[in-house]
Design a protein around this motif. Structure first.
Motif, PDB file in Angstrom:
ATOM      1  N   ASN A 115       0.839  -1.219   0.000  1.00  0.00           N
ATOM      2  CA  ASN A 115       0.000   0.000   0.000  1.00  0.00           C
ATOM      3  C   ASN A 115       0.868   1.261   0.000  1.00  0.00           C
ATOM      4  OD1 ASN A 115      -1.063  -2.289   1.333  1.00  0.00           O
ATOM      5  ND2 ASN A 115      -2.797  -1.135   2.078  1.00  0.00           N
ATOM      6  N   ARG A 117      -0.947   4.576  -0.598  1.00  0.00           N
ATOM      7  CA  ARG A 117      -1.807   5.712  -0.228  1.00  0.00           C
ATOM      8  C   ARG A 117      -2.644   5.435   1.018  1.00  0.00           C
ATOM      9  NH1 ARG A 117      -4.011   6.651  -5.884  1.00  0.00           N
ATOM     10  NH2 ARG A 117      -5.899   5.938  -4.888  1.00  0.00           N
ATOM     11  N   THR A 118      -2.657   4.193   1.455  1.00  0.00           N
ATOM     12  CA  THR A 118      -3.408   3.836   2.666  1.00  0.00           C
ATOM     13  C   THR A 118      -2.414   3.213   3.647  1.00  0.00           C
ATOM     14  OG1 THR A 118      -3.925   1.762   1.565  1.00  0.00           O
ATOM     15  CG2 THR A 118      -5.658   3.441   1.585  1.00  0.00           C
ATOM     16  N   THR A 200       0.587   8.838  -6.854  1.00  0.00           N
ATOM     17  CA  THR A 200      -0.778   8.476  -7.241  1.00  0.00           C
ATOM     18  C   THR A 200      -1.079   6.977  -7.146  1.00  0.00           C
ATOM     19  OG1 THR A 200      -0.025   8.397  -9.496  1.00  0.00           O
ATOM     20  CG2 THR A 200      -1.138  10.434  -8.797  1.00  0.00           C
ATOM     21  N   GLU A 202      -1.728   3.256  -6.020  1.00  0.00           N
ATOM     22  CA  GLU A 202      -2.211   2.681  -4.758  1.00  0.00           C
ATOM     23  C   GLU A 202      -1.205   1.715  -4.153  1.00  0.00           C
ATOM     24  OE1 GLU A 202      -6.330   1.741  -6.450  1.00  0.00           O
ATOM     25  OE2 GLU A 202      -6.476   1.154  -4.346  1.00  0.00           O
ATOM     26  N   GLN A 221      -2.898  -0.133  -9.530  1.00  0.00           N
ATOM     27  CA  GLN A 221      -4.145   0.278  -8.888  1.00  0.00           C
ATOM     28  C   GLN A 221      -5.282  -0.570  -9.426  1.00  0.00           C
ATOM     29  OE1 GLN A 221      -3.040   4.130  -9.373  1.00  0.00           O
ATOM     30  NE2 GLN A 221      -4.516   4.607 -10.985  1.00  0.00           N
TER      31      GLN A 221
END
Ligand SMILES: Cc1cc2nc3c(=O)[nH]c(=O)nc-3n(C[C@H](O)[C@H](O)[C@H](O)COP(=O)(O)OP(=O)(O)OC[C@H]3O[C@@H](n4cnc5c(N)ncnc54)[C@H](O)[C@@H]3O)c2cc1C
Length: 414
Positions: A115, A117-118, A200, A202, A221
């Protein structure tokens, strides 16, 4: 019993508890014990004199498809959870490089995924768990109930007790397909900047050619088009026995690396979820390819500013000893939750290096640990098979008590 690397093994007594009460009874008997999940840790952290095999515990599978909250037994495999929740369009929030790990083993290691972005550590999504402590009592631990035990157990390598069940927050699954973008990197520096400059994607992971030191960065992503077809499930091949020790050598591996670089040319392609997250699961028992003498994985995470120097000097150290890594994988990490007591992850980059340890391994590991310490790095405790305590991302002084001890614990005491 052996760790995944088959580099460490032991002749312990194995217990197969069928209930939490069985676990309590085992813990109350004299002598130290240690939980064993599915043996996917590479070193000796799950090995000991009295081994409590947690996969025999009841699965207690209870999933709320409205809220995404999963309650299950600690011995349940990520593979079994995914098989049940993917058709309901949910997934586990953090997926390590194999799905054949148990929930208990995942909490004890505080596993990370790709991961970007999380949050990338399982702890972020862990609601609570039930633990058999050293007195043999059962404690429910969460951020508010017994918080000190909660935070010490996460990443604590089974040293605070035996987790018997847990509740996790799952996340919605947009698609079973990912759009994977492969980018070339000229060297280690470019691998790190490519990972860092992409805000950008994921998910991200990188591979480094062990001798040429050129790289491939794999961003991904979930696809957003309403793709109706589910990926085809393929039966994994099995390696039924140990290969001769000589099978994987610098010559065969050189061919493999050239083939891998050629296969992963730059571009965009659609890949099934399983292929992106678990590329090695397509070959069951692939660790046997290394032969009976086994292998080790050295995984260190360096702070952002030191990662290039630390990674380069680690690889140079192996060169100096005439050792060719069989695999080099890099990931970017962000700062973990401040409450975490244990763990090797920090804001920076990790390198995981697979190696066949030669006879002078004790000298080599000392040199590698010295480099890790010099550049502010920490080692991932589940990959550890021989490192010195100072560089392991595990705070031993916070794991008081002697009831839960593994071979790893014993090594640190020497
Ligand atoms: C191919 C491969 C890829 C991997 N990729 C990643 C990755 O990307 N990210 C990552 O974070 N990890 C990765 N790992 C490591 C793996 O996720 C961890 O080693 C994980 O802990 C293995 O879980 P297990 O159930 O097999 O536990 P085991 O290996 O059996 O045990 C690991 C530790 O957990 C403790 N433990 C197990 N069950 C319990 C329990 N019920 N209660 C208390 N303690 C317990 C054991 O005592 C031991 O200290 C990878 C491993 C492999 C083989």
């Amino acid at each position: 019993m052996a760790g995944w690397g088959n580099f460490r093994n032991c002749f312990g007594t194995v217990f197969y508890p069928e209930t939490a009460q069985d676990v309590q009874k085992i813990v109350r008997e004299p002598g130290a014990c240690i939980a064993f999940g599915n043996g996917r840790s590479y070193g000796d952290s799950a090995l000991g004199e009295r081994i409590v095999y947690t996969r025999s515990l009841p699965p207690v599978f209870n999933f709320d498809a409205e809220t995404g909250v999963l309650r299950c037994g600690a011995g349940v495999l990520f593979a079994d959870i995914l098989a049940k929740v993917i058709p309901l369009r949910w997934m586990l929030p953090v997926l390590p490089g194999t799905r054949y790990i148990t929930v208990g083993g995942a909490i004890a290691a505080n596993v990370h995924g790709k991961n970007q972005r999380t949050p990338n550590l399982l702890s972020h999504y862990l609601l609570d768990f039930q633990l058999v402590t050293e007195t043999g009592d059962v404690q429910r631990c969460s951020r508010t109930q017994h918080p000190a035990v909660f935070w010490n157990t996460i990443g604590g390598m089974g040293r605070t007790g035996i987790i018997t069940e847990a509740r996790l927050q799952l996340v919605p699954l947009p698609s079973e397909w990912l759009e994977q973008r492969t980018e070339l990197a000229a060297d280690l520096a470019e691998v790190l900047t490519t990972l860092a400059n992409n805000s950008t994607a994921e998910f991200a992971v990188a591979w480094l050619h062990p001798t040429r030191r050129t790289g491939r960065v794999f961003f991904a992503q979930f696809t957003t088009d309403a793709s109706p077809t589910r990926p085809r499930t393929t039966r994994p091949l099995n390696i039924p026995f140990f290969a001769p020790n000589a099978l994987l050598n610098r010559h065969t591996m050189r061919w493999y690396h050239h083939w891998y670089a050629w296969k992963n040319r730059p571009g965009v392609r659609r890949v099934p979820l399983e292929q992106y997250f678990f590329p090695l699961d397509g070959l069951l028992n692939w660790n046997r390819l290394y032969g009976r003498r086994g292998f080790v994985q050295y995984q260190a995470c360096f702070p952002r500013a030191q990662a290039l120097a630390g990674g380069a000097v680690l690889l140079d150290t192996l060169d100096k000893h005439g050792l060719m890594p069989f695999l080099v994988v890099l990931k970017q990490h962000h700062a973990p939750e401040p409450e975490l007591v244990h763990g090797f992850v920090q804001d920076g980059f990790s390198l995981a290096i697979d190696l066949k340890p030669p006879r002078n391994w004790p000298q080599i590991i000392q040199d590698l640990d010295a480099v890790t310490a010099q550049f502010g790095g920490k080692i991932y405790a589940v990959k550890d098979a021989s490192s010195s305590p100072g560089v392991i991302g595990l705070r031993h002084e916070r794991l008081l008590g002697t009831k839960f001890a593994s071979m790893q614990t014993g090594r640190y005491k020497r």
